[in-house]
Design a protein around this motif. Sequence first.
Motif, short mmCIF file in Angstrom:
data_model
loop_
_atom_site.label_atom_id
_atom_site.label_comp_id
_atom_site.label_asym_id
_atom_site.label_seq_id
_atom_site.Cartn_x
_atom_site.Cartn_y
_atom_site.Cartn_z
N GLU A 176 0.83 -1.21 0.00
CA GLU A 176 0.00 0.00 0.00
C GLU A 176 0.86 1.25 0.00
O GLU A 176 0.55 2.24 -0.66
N ASP A 184 -9.19 -6.59 -2.78
CA ASP A 184 -10.54 -6.36 -2.25
C ASP A 184 -10.58 -5.26 -1.21
O ASP A 184 -11.62 -4.95 -0.66
N LYS A 185 -9.42 -4.69 -0.91
CA LYS A 185 -9.36 -3.69 0.17
C LYS A 185 -9.68 -2.29 -0.36
O LYS A 185 -8.98 -1.79 -1.25
#
Length: 436
Positions: free
Chosen positions: A377, A399-400
């Motif tokens: 991230e 999916d985050k």
Amino acid sequence: MQAFDQQAKAAEMKGRVGLRPFPYPFSAGLALSSDIDRCDPAAFIRIHQYLNCPRQGLGLAVSDSFFGVGRQYGHMAYYEDDGKTPAKEAELIRKALECGLIDTLHSWGAFDRSPPQADFLRNTAKRLTEDLTARGLNIKILSIHGAPINIHNLYARTEPNFCGDLPDSPFYTGDLVDCLGIKFYWASELLAWPLSIGSGFQGRILQLWRLVQNTVKNSVKRGLGKPAHIRRPHQILPLAYPLKLRDGRTLLGFSRFNAHPDGLWGLPTRHTLRYALSRSNLNRLIRQRGYLIVYTHFGMPADRQDPLFPDPDRQALENLAGHCRAGRIWVARTLDLLTYWLVFHHLEWTVKIEGDDLLIRIHSLADPTTGRRRPEEKELAGICFYTPRPRDTQLFLGDKPLTTTLFHPDETGRPSVGLALPENPDVSFLEKFNHF
Ligand SMILES: [Zn+2]
């Protein structure tokens, strides 16, 4: 018919989604990349308090480098010259690594008068790697310390004697470079122009012109019997390029920019920043929407006079800070600029329309150094997507869901959504080292 219209509309919307070449609102990116030669801890502290600190100085995100050994030459280094006793500045270096103020290893050591002993070099490199990794510290950038006598350097086009990446050499340290986390490598490639991202008609013409010039220069080099000096297109056009070392590992090589009265190989210092950061260079960079990693040595000249930055260099830095505040040039740490470049060029994502929502899903990074993988991230910091429907756009890493900010239309007329910029190193810890 209605379903067909909806499909066409969805396809049209998808076609308008794309990555912005720089974080919003910037039109260009620049990093100051300093080799630590002749920089003592006291100068390091004063220089970065001025460059980085938003209260006492310019508030620019500027990172730096360090040596493993090299104190006898007045370089800031982690170990004394026995290669094992921590130097008096070792703690300063660790703190700077922790907060991101240092992001570059300027080679394992400086051996400026006689080449290193193989065992000594290997043991020092191993000790440094073990010490830092045990503390959870890794380093992503390696920059060559140039003189030919430093044969322990990794491969460089213009230095056939360097053998740090030759597995059967006693100076081999490719495995340790890997352990340390090195991903980006400056192998002495210098350029005299900003690196346009090559988009748009003007950008493409400029790149074509550079290729023609380079072909002519290469013919001359061949005629002079200097084939090692020949430069391939990937060494003159993009900011970075996959560089395969002789032990099979791939790093991302990158080019730095030098503008010096003595020419491309003139030694840049903090007193020549006026040339690299001239008004015309910065304006050209903005016009070309380019990337620039400026080659310098903040610690030089080493005979520390006051002011640290003479007026013309201070004014050039202030002008750069003005461009940054005005949202024109993104001044970033070298690591952040290189990471953004990597992500911009290699990110894999898809767009899906669900009712009124526009979903952008990041799947992977086709990283030339590791192969395809899920990006971390923090590597996505500052990433910005143009979207026709910013309010209805959601961004995901797998999916985050990711937290984005909405941005107004920029000079292209297109709105965007983006992630927060990488954090600037907090340099307030430097005050604790004022005893230097
Ligand atoms: Zn150096």
